[in-house]
Motif scaffolding. Structure first.
Motif, PDB file in Angstrom:
ATOM      1  N   ARG A   4     -15.027  23.952  32.405  1.00 58.12           N
ATOM      2  CA  ARG A   4     -13.950  22.973  32.342  1.00 58.12           C
ATOM      3  C   ARG A   4     -13.532  22.460  33.724  1.00 58.12           C
ATOM      4  O   ARG A   4     -12.623  21.657  33.846  1.00 58.12           O
ATOM      5  CB  ARG A   4     -12.733  23.590  31.654  1.00 58.12           C
ATOM      6  CG  ARG A   4     -13.014  24.041  30.230  1.00 58.12           C
ATOM      7  CD  ARG A   4     -11.764  24.639  29.592  1.00 58.12           C
ATOM      8  NE  ARG A   4     -12.035  25.104  28.241  1.00 58.12           N
ATOM      9  CZ  ARG A   4     -12.480  26.311  27.957  1.00 58.12           C
ATOM     10  NH1 ARG A   4     -12.709  27.173  28.926  1.00 58.12           N
ATOM     11  NH2 ARG A   4     -12.697  26.671  26.707  1.00 58.12           N
ATOM     12  N   ILE A   7     -13.806  18.495  34.183  1.00 57.61           N
ATOM     13  CA  ILE A   7     -13.640  17.618  33.030  1.00 57.61           C
ATOM     14  C   ILE A   7     -12.622  16.515  33.311  1.00 57.61           C
ATOM     15  O   ILE A   7     -12.777  15.374  32.893  1.00 57.61           O
ATOM     16  CB  ILE A   7     -13.252  18.443  31.781  1.00 57.61           C
ATOM     17  CG1 ILE A   7     -14.482  19.199  31.288  1.00 57.61           C
ATOM     18  CG2 ILE A   7     -12.694  17.555  30.684  1.00 57.61           C
ATOM     19  CD1 ILE A   7     -14.230  20.094  30.109  1.00 57.61           C
ATOM     20  N   ARG A  10     -13.826  13.044  34.648  1.00 59.12           N
ATOM     21  CA  ARG A  10     -14.846  12.292  33.937  1.00 59.12           C
ATOM     22  C   ARG A  10     -14.211  11.258  33.016  1.00 59.12           C
ATOM     23  O   ARG A  10     -13.174  11.507  32.420  1.00 59.12           O
ATOM     24  CB  ARG A  10     -15.734  13.231  33.127  1.00 59.12           C
ATOM     25  CG  ARG A  10     -16.425  14.280  33.993  1.00 59.12           C
ATOM     26  CD  ARG A  10     -17.006  15.371  33.137  1.00 59.12           C
ATOM     27  NE  ARG A  10     -17.402  16.505  33.956  1.00 59.12           N
ATOM     28  CZ  ARG A  10     -17.431  17.743  33.532  1.00 59.12           C
ATOM     29  NH1 ARG A  10     -17.092  18.020  32.302  1.00 59.12           N
ATOM     30  NH2 ARG A  10     -17.794  18.715  34.324  1.00 59.12           N
ATOM     31  N   SER A  11     -14.847  10.138  32.892  1.00 62.75           N
ATOM     32  CA  SER A  11     -14.342   9.103  32.000  1.00 62.75           C
ATOM     33  C   SER A  11     -15.526   8.425  31.322  1.00 62.75           C
ATOM     34  O   SER A  11     -16.684   8.674  31.658  1.00 62.75           O
ATOM     35  CB  SER A  11     -13.526   8.074  32.780  1.00 62.75           C
ATOM     36  OG  SER A  11     -14.361   7.351  33.661  1.00 62.75           O
ATOM     37  N   PHE A  12     -15.212   7.561  30.359  1.00 58.28           N
ATOM     38  CA  PHE A  12     -16.251   6.846  29.626  1.00 58.28           C
ATOM     39  C   PHE A  12     -15.972   5.351  29.694  1.00 58.28           C
ATOM     40  O   PHE A  12     -16.089   4.637  28.703  1.00 58.28           O
ATOM     41  CB  PHE A  12     -16.310   7.351  28.178  1.00 58.28           C
ATOM     42  CG  PHE A  12     -16.889   8.734  28.062  1.00 58.28           C
ATOM     43  CD1 PHE A  12     -18.232   8.919  27.809  1.00 58.28           C
ATOM     44  CD2 PHE A  12     -16.084   9.851  28.246  1.00 58.28           C
ATOM     45  CE1 PHE A  12     -18.778  10.197  27.731  1.00 58.28           C
ATOM     46  CE2 PHE A  12     -16.614  11.134  28.159  1.00 58.28           C
ATOM     47  CZ  PHE A  12     -17.966  11.308  27.903  1.00 58.28           C
ATOM     48  N   ASP A  35     -15.608  17.854  22.476  1.00 59.09           N
ATOM     49  CA  ASP A  35     -15.918  18.937  23.397  1.00 59.09           C
ATOM     50  C   ASP A  35     -16.123  20.216  22.593  1.00 59.09           C
ATOM     51  O   ASP A  35     -15.227  20.655  21.862  1.00 59.09           O
ATOM     52  CB  ASP A  35     -14.779  19.116  24.400  1.00 59.09           C
ATOM     53  CG  ASP A  35     -15.126  20.099  25.507  1.00 59.09           C
ATOM     54  OD1 ASP A  35     -15.256  21.301  25.191  1.00 59.09           O
ATOM     55  OD2 ASP A  35     -15.255  19.684  26.664  1.00 59.09           O
ATOM     56  N   VAL A  42     -12.988  14.014  22.870  1.00 56.87           N
ATOM     57  CA  VAL A  42     -13.132  13.433  24.198  1.00 56.87           C
ATOM     58  C   VAL A  42     -13.018  11.918  24.130  1.00 56.87           C
ATOM     59  O   VAL A  42     -12.399  11.281  24.979  1.00 56.87           O
ATOM     60  CB  VAL A  42     -14.488  13.835  24.808  1.00 56.87           C
ATOM     61  CG1 VAL A  42     -14.708  13.158  26.159  1.00 56.87           C
ATOM     62  CG2 VAL A  42     -14.588  15.349  24.944  1.00 56.87           C
ATOM     63  N   GLU A 277     -22.870   8.705  30.835  1.00 59.07           N
ATOM     64  CA  GLU A 277     -21.551   9.308  30.973  1.00 59.07           C
ATOM     65  C   GLU A 277     -21.473  10.669  30.294  1.00 59.07           C
ATOM     66  O   GLU A 277     -20.720  11.541  30.734  1.00 59.07           O
ATOM     67  CB  GLU A 277     -20.493   8.348  30.471  1.00 59.07           C
ATOM     68  CG  GLU A 277     -20.433   7.115  31.372  1.00 59.07           C
ATOM     69  CD  GLU A 277     -19.352   6.103  31.012  1.00 59.07           C
ATOM     70  OE1 GLU A 277     -18.732   5.559  31.931  1.00 59.07           O
ATOM     71  OE2 GLU A 277     -19.149   5.858  29.813  1.00 59.07           O
ATOM     72  N   LEU A 278     -22.267  10.882  29.266  1.00 58.56           N
ATOM     73  CA  LEU A 278     -22.360  12.220  28.682  1.00 58.56           C
ATOM     74  C   LEU A 278     -22.991  13.197  29.676  1.00 58.56           C
ATOM     75  O   LEU A 278     -22.554  14.356  29.797  1.00 58.56           O
ATOM     76  CB  LEU A 278     -23.170  12.194  27.387  1.00 58.56           C
ATOM     77  CG  LEU A 278     -22.482  11.622  26.146  1.00 58.56           C
ATOM     78  CD1 LEU A 278     -23.469  11.591  24.970  1.00 58.56           C
ATOM     79  CD2 LEU A 278     -21.253  12.432  25.772  1.00 58.56           C
ATOM     80  N   GLU A 280     -22.869  13.012  32.898  1.00 56.75           N
ATOM     81  CA  GLU A 280     -21.852  13.288  33.912  1.00 56.75           C
ATOM     82  C   GLU A 280     -20.834  14.311  33.385  1.00 56.75           C
ATOM     83  O   GLU A 280     -20.365  15.167  34.118  1.00 56.75           O
ATOM     84  CB  GLU A 280     -21.151  12.001  34.312  1.00 56.75           C
ATOM     85  CG  GLU A 280     -22.030  11.029  35.079  1.00 56.75           C
ATOM     86  CD  GLU A 280     -21.348   9.699  35.330  1.00 56.75           C
ATOM     87  OE1 GLU A 280     -20.269   9.459  34.754  1.00 56.75           O
ATOM     88  OE2 GLU A 280     -21.897   8.886  36.106  1.00 56.75           O
ATOM     89  N   TYR A 281     -20.535  14.216  32.118  1.00 59.95           N
ATOM     90  CA  TYR A 281     -19.536  15.106  31.508  1.00 59.95           C
ATOM     91  C   TYR A 281     -20.034  16.551  31.438  1.00 59.95           C
ATOM     92  O   TYR A 281     -19.300  17.478  31.754  1.00 59.95           O
ATOM     93  CB  TYR A 281     -19.183  14.606  30.110  1.00 59.95           C
ATOM     94  CG  TYR A 281     -18.012  15.315  29.479  1.00 59.95           C
ATOM     95  CD1 TYR A 281     -16.725  14.833  29.646  1.00 59.95           C
ATOM     96  CD2 TYR A 281     -18.190  16.459  28.702  1.00 59.95           C
ATOM     97  CE1 TYR A 281     -15.634  15.483  29.064  1.00 59.95           C
ATOM     98  CE2 TYR A 281     -17.111  17.107  28.130  1.00 59.95           C
ATOM     99  CZ  TYR A 281     -15.843  16.608  28.308  1.00 59.95           C
ATOM    100  OH  TYR A 281     -14.775  17.275  27.742  1.00 59.95           O
TER     101      TYR A 281
END
Length: 283
Positions: A4, A7, A10-12, A35, A42, A277-278, A280-281
């Protein structure tokens, strides 16, 4: 590092912009990301909508087949002939193979790995559409349905689509598979194993860098299973992606006017933005 730890940063934003652009152009879009550690949402956008998902609808069929294998009501090595159903050529490789008959468990592999319509239709003929619909209900998927078999052409007397679903329920179904809660641990593991063989990594999964033909044991520690759905004006994908810092289940559906290659590529770009972006998450 704790999963975590990063987290919050991070953004989308790229995914949301791509989906907004699609919606502005008249497309229907639906997305859900959960998540797996926290069980929290998320990202969600119209995730309650029931939309056509094409071949993604085979996952409940595979769950029913695996359940029958585990219960002993279906023999995995039972040989079935493809002449048991009408020919269908929309996708898959069995139609190109010389072997006219294969064991049921191999048909499950073909269905999961190559989206084989003929193999899926034979499995559906063997277990029956009512059993799959009952399984969907047992899984708590109130906004999802398997309507029909695969067909090369849909006439006025046929169901308009192969399958319908919401992104919320698809995301929850994949979370249940990796958490060993889809029917039983054995069924969950079997279906997840089949789906880990999927060759279609061209949408969300294109950003993972995984080998489409061999990604069961990734050397960089990625856990990934997915299934896609494709038809004219329909693109859908659901799956699970887990890395060093986080794990997510996800689903996205885009229904659009497939008027040109540009329209289609705009839809594909939204899936690829989500994939970036996933990654990156989870990292």
């Amino acid at each position: 590092m704790p999963r975590r730890a990063a987290i919050g940063r991070r953004s989308f934003t790229s995914t949301l912009k791509a989906l907004d652009d699609l919606a502005t152009s008249g497309a229907q879009v639906s997305v859900r990301i959960t998540d797996l550690d926290r069980g929290t949402t998320v990202l969600a956008g119209d995730d309650f909508l029931t939309l056509p998902v094409a071949g993604l609808g085979v996952v409940p069929l595979l769950i029913e087949v695996a359940t029958a294998f585990e219960a002993g009501t279906l023999d995995p090595l039972e040989i079935v002939d493809r002449s048991a159903v009408a020919p269908v050529a929309v996708s898959g490789v069995w139609q190109h193979l010389k072997a006219p008959a294969l064991p049921l468990i191999d048909l499950a592999v073909l269905t999961a790995a190559t989206g084989d319509a003929l193999a899926a239709n034979v499995l559906l003929e063997r277990v029956g559409l009512p059993a799959v619909r009952a399984r969907i209900e047992q899984l708590g998927m109130e906004r999802s349905a398997l309507l029909d078999q695969f067909r090369d052409q849909r006439g006025p007397d046929d169901a308009p689509h192969f399958a319908l679903a919401s992104s919320r329920e698809l995301s929850e179904m994949f979370a249940a598979l990796v958490n060993s809660k889809a029917v039983s641990p054995g069924v969950s593991a079997q279906v997840a194993e089949w789906l880990s063989l999927n060759h279609d990594l061209s949408l969300v999964a294109s950003s993972t860098g995984l080998d489409p033909f061999s990604h069961e044991n990734d050397e960089h520690g990625l856990l990934f299973i997915n299934k896609t759905g494709r038809d004219s004006g329909i693109r859908a994908e659901a799956g699970v992606l887990a890395g060093p810092r986080a794990g997510v289940s996800y689903a996205m559906i885009v229904c659009f006017d497939d008027l040109s290659i540009l329209h289609r590529m705009r839809a594909h770009d939204a899936f690829r933005a989500l994939g970036v972006e996933l990654m990156e998450y989870v990292h």
